[in-house]
Design a protein around this motif. Sequence first.
Motif, PDB file in Angstrom:
ATOM      1  N   UNK A   1       0.829  -1.206   0.000  1.00 31.44           N
ATOM      2  CA  UNK A   1       0.000   0.000   0.000  1.00 31.44           C
ATOM      3  C   UNK A   1       0.866   1.259   0.000  1.00 31.44           C
ATOM      4  N   UNK A   2       0.188   2.389   0.032  1.00 30.09           N
ATOM      5  CA  UNK A   2       0.905   3.659  -0.109  1.00 30.09           C
ATOM      6  C   UNK A   2       1.552   4.138   1.188  1.00 30.09           C
ATOM      7  N   UNK A   3       1.402   3.350   2.282  1.00 30.74           N
ATOM      8  CA  UNK A   3       1.883   3.823   3.585  1.00 30.74           C
ATOM      9  C   UNK A   3       3.362   4.225   3.549  1.00 30.74           C
ATOM     10  N   UNK A   4       4.205   3.324   2.992  1.00 34.11           N
ATOM     11  CA  UNK A   4       5.635   3.625   2.974  1.00 34.11           C
ATOM     12  C   UNK A   4       5.923   4.822   2.061  1.00 34.11           C
ATOM     13  N   UNK A   5       5.129   4.948   0.982  1.00 33.43           N
ATOM     14  CA  UNK A   5       5.322   6.107   0.101  1.00 33.43           C
ATOM     15  C   UNK A   5       5.028   7.414   0.843  1.00 33.43           C
ATOM     16  N   UNK A   6       3.982   7.387   1.673  1.00 30.88           N
ATOM     17  CA  UNK A   6       3.697   8.572   2.489  1.00 30.88           C
ATOM     18  C   UNK A   6       4.870   8.854   3.437  1.00 30.88           C
ATOM     19  N   UNK A   7       5.405   7.784   4.027  1.00 30.92           N
ATOM     20  CA  UNK A   7       6.554   7.967   4.923  1.00 30.92           C
ATOM     21  C   UNK A   7       7.733   8.574   4.183  1.00 30.92           C
ATOM     22  N   UNK A   8       8.013   8.047   2.966  1.00 29.01           N
ATOM     23  CA  UNK A   8       9.137   8.549   2.167  1.00 29.01           C
ATOM     24  C   UNK A   8       8.937  10.029   1.853  1.00 29.01           C
ATOM     25  N   UNK A   9       7.733  10.377   1.403  1.00 33.05           N
ATOM     26  CA  UNK A   9       7.472  11.776   1.032  1.00 33.05           C
ATOM     27  C   UNK A   9       7.501  12.681   2.262  1.00 33.05           C
ATOM     28  N   UNK A  10       7.058  12.152   3.419  1.00 37.59           N
ATOM     29  CA  UNK A  10       7.127  12.941   4.655  1.00 37.59           C
ATOM     30  C   UNK A  10       8.570  13.333   4.933  1.00 37.59           C
ATOM     31  N   UNK A  11       9.482  12.366   4.780  1.00 33.40           N
ATOM     32  CA  UNK A  11      10.891  12.658   5.049  1.00 33.40           C
ATOM     33  C   UNK A  11      11.477  13.563   3.973  1.00 33.40           C
ATOM     34  N   UNK A  12      11.049  13.364   2.722  1.00 28.56           N
ATOM     35  CA  UNK A  12      11.513  14.251   1.656  1.00 28.56           C
ATOM     36  C   UNK A  12      11.157  15.706   1.964  1.00 28.56           C
ATOM     37  N   UNK A  13       9.891  15.914   2.311  1.00 28.18           N
ATOM     38  CA  UNK A  13       9.392  17.278   2.515  1.00 28.18           C
ATOM     39  C   UNK A  13      10.044  17.906   3.752  1.00 28.18           C
ATOM     40  N   UNK A  14      10.016  17.150   4.869  1.00 28.72           N
ATOM     41  CA  UNK A  14      10.632  17.681   6.088  1.00 28.72           C
ATOM     42  C   UNK A  14      12.132  17.871   5.882  1.00 28.72           C
ATOM     43  N   UNK A  15      12.749  16.951   5.133  1.00 29.02           N
ATOM     44  CA  UNK A  15      14.195  17.056   4.891  1.00 29.02           C
ATOM     45  C   UNK A  15      14.539  18.286   4.083  1.00 29.02           C
ATOM     46  N   UNK A  16      13.724  18.593   3.075  1.00 29.47           N
ATOM     47  CA  UNK A  16      13.970  19.806   2.293  1.00 29.47           C
ATOM     48  C   UNK A  16      13.911  21.025   3.208  1.00 29.47           C
ATOM     49  N   UNK A  17      12.930  21.033   4.115  1.00 27.09           N
ATOM     50  CA  UNK A  17      12.843  22.134   5.069  1.00 27.09           C
ATOM     51  C   UNK A  17      14.087  22.235   5.931  1.00 27.09           C
ATOM     52  N   UNK A  18      14.598  21.082   6.362  1.00 28.62           N
ATOM     53  CA  UNK A  18      15.782  21.103   7.227  1.00 28.62           C
ATOM     54  C   UNK A  18      17.025  21.577   6.481  1.00 28.62           C
ATOM     55  N   UNK A  19      17.143  21.199   5.205  1.00 34.66           N
ATOM     56  CA  UNK A  19      18.313  21.636   4.430  1.00 34.66           C
ATOM     57  C   UNK A  19      18.287  23.166   4.288  1.00 34.66           C
ATOM     58  N   UNK A  20      17.100  23.691   3.975  1.00 31.22           N
ATOM     59  CA  UNK A  20      16.991  25.150   3.851  1.00 31.22           C
ATOM     60  C   UNK A  20      17.284  25.825   5.193  1.00 31.22           C
ATOM     61  N   UNK A  21      16.782  25.206   6.277  1.00 28.99           N
ATOM     62  CA  UNK A  21      17.059  25.755   7.599  1.00 28.99           C
ATOM     63  C   UNK A  21      18.550  25.749   7.905  1.00 28.99           C
TER      64      UNK A  21
END
Lengths: 274, 554
Positions: B162-182
């Motif tokens: 199911x899409x659960x792991x994909x949601x997890x991956x995208x969660x880390x992608x999005x939060x990670x992009x925020x952290x890199x900019x920070x």
Amino acid sequence: MAAETVKSHPYHIVDPSPWPATGTLSAFLIATGGIWFMHGGPPLLLAAGFALLIFVFYGWWRDVVKESRAGTNHTDEVAHGLRVGFLLFIASEVMFFFAFFWAYFHSSVPAINRVAHTVWPPEGIIPFDTWGLPFLNTLILLTSGATVTIAHHAVVAGDKKKLVLWTGITALLGIIFLICQAFEYSHAAFGFTDGIYPSTFFMATGFHGFHVFVGTCFLIVCFFRARAGHFTPQKHIGFEAAAWYWHFVDVVWLFLFVAVYWWGSSGYHGPMGH
Amino acid sequence: MAHGAAAGHGAHAHGEHDHHPTGWKRWVYSTNHKDIGTMYIVLSMIAALLGGLMSWYIRLELAEPGIQFIEDTQFYNVLVTAHGFLMVFFVVMPAMIGGFGNWFVPLMVGAPDMAFPRMNNISFWLTAAGLVLLVMSAFVGGGPGTGWTVYPPLSSIAYHPDAAVDFGILALHVAGAGSILGAINFIVTILNMRSPGMTMHRMPLFAWSILITAFLLLLALPVLAGALTMLLTDRNFGTHFYDPAGGGDPLLWQHLFWFFGHPEVYIIILPAFGIVSQLVSTFSRKPVFGYLGMAYAMSAIGVVGFIVWAHHMYTTGLGVNARAYFTTATLIIAVPTGIKIFSWLATMWGGSIDFKAPMLYAIGFIFLFVVGGVTGVALANAGIDFALHDTYYVVAHFHYVMAIAAIFAMFGGYYYWVGKMTGRQYNEGLAKAQFWLFFIGVNLLFFPQHFLGLAGMPRRIPDYPDVYAGWNMVSSFGALLTMLGTFMFYFIVFHTMRSGKPAEANPWGEGATTLEWTVPSPAPFHTHEVQPVISAGDHGNGGHGHGAHPRPAE
């Protein structure tokens, strides 16, 4: 703002802005829409997310350009900060490619991974002829590195006509590179899902191609900004960032060419694909 | 002099002009480092409630042998996974880097705000979007039961269709992009916006810690992003990076993940080092012992942290030479961490120590970090790790050394700075009681897990043989106390906001020498609009003077 009446420091206190929150909304739409699409749904949300993202890019960077041209915001100190910030962004991009190169060497060099392939490219894969289109692409990108440097000299010399011309030529070379790469992809002798070689090949060269696309867009923006007279010999951070980004894309390509197209084909002794 | 400076500041820069945007726009559109820091702290407190309740549920299940509540073992896996993700990415990082970092790095280095205030805002909102995506993942197809390490093949499409792991991956992608900019924002702020005279070698150690953390984020997170992207294409587009059937290798994921993951644990603990240095110095009324050594010890930890990743992979069939190298490199980290421990102790030595709640948390941190550090030295040895890998010994180790140690630094930081952030001071008696409840709770919770691990109890399994019953009951009782301590903290936060006494500009006296104590409490919307000029001996941790004077306005 009242605060600015007493401001004695050289830094830029930015006004509140709708773009970060809107940009986040677009990222959220792209993420959820992307997942929906990957699991069989229509690409509606995904497309909406990208459309919003492009709108945010436009609005946000329009504001930056306005602030820059208003005169007092982008002091030397702020300009220095922008440059350092952009270089750090490029450093993070380098580490992004680092992951794909790691995947490539992990799969192909037995000396660093005992289960790596001992024959590379793996049995059944017909790689591209190094000295065909890949070498032509190398020449195109190296040339574009030179043309962007000519443009850089022109902006420092205050020669607007020359700046516009050579920025345009650089962007054109970027477009030609992308056309060549699209042609190459469509003539690959291996499919996207045919195992680890195509996985690493398409991931590394594909993300590089995407970066060429981004860099080309950046240069096109600079082309129009140069025509509008935004760049002066003293202040041209937008152009400088585009040039740095272009050089970064160039250097990644050199590594790709040497590692993937050249060394990566050297274990193959049959007729090459085109 | 310092108070004079603060008053002068107020009259010139703030006074009646403390205008700021109002309503929802103040927060959603914010470009103010203090408001954004506050939003990060609120986000972290929400995520901590979620992640904390999950661990509480895990401990309830593990209180006795057999299955008590969680019949669906995939759900147990989801709890373990979400607890890890939440605590690492949405509690500790937002609180320490996003929250305290945003609030106090500009204040401490004498900067009027962050370098890129708009980008600061998107860093926060991307983190919030990541949190939403992560919560969504739990409600899709049974949720991601992969553990926070997301190892394939468990995380592959075959085992999580199911899409659960994909949601997890995208969660880390999005939060990670925020952290890199920070991270970019913090580095530029610290390198480019320090007050005149605030040289790198006069900069407070908290700012140093955030600088080094930001470099780790900048260089480690993109590698995770690359690894996640390959996992995403493996799952959805038919690539074979981690799939042996197509010539790939699941160990590639482990290398990439831990190349990020090991720096990540320093990303969590380095800001804690910084906070504890401020606390120990303030409440011992002494400058930090070996200030420069402390700064460069953190730098060394940051550098060496990048070349020890495979000590998480000793049992994967790594060659003997690789194991020898990674054991050696890992043990070397004990040297700079030892420098830090001994410097904190030497700072306290001969000091006039004031055992206020933040200082209790600082000393508690040192204790927990030493316990976790010692078990880390044990686990660093590949030979010992063969026996202890994936047992509760590892769980005990990393919860001591980075999880609760980081939480202690966060609580200490909260009590230390809450007066500056809200203008209201916490109740000392309540805070001390909360400390002891929490301290006893976490030690009862995690210390017995060493014994369970040495006896061979595996991680990530909701059931166990009767022989492990005793210490599991003790551990779960500790979890009860920890939970009460956590709720008490939330109560104190609420109590402080409602009825805390007004805080002075500097409630800590002569020990508090850094620049945030020269501005009023609560800190005005804009601070350091006239940057203070720093001379030798002022306001860094190297000196102990009070000589800041505002730069004359022109």
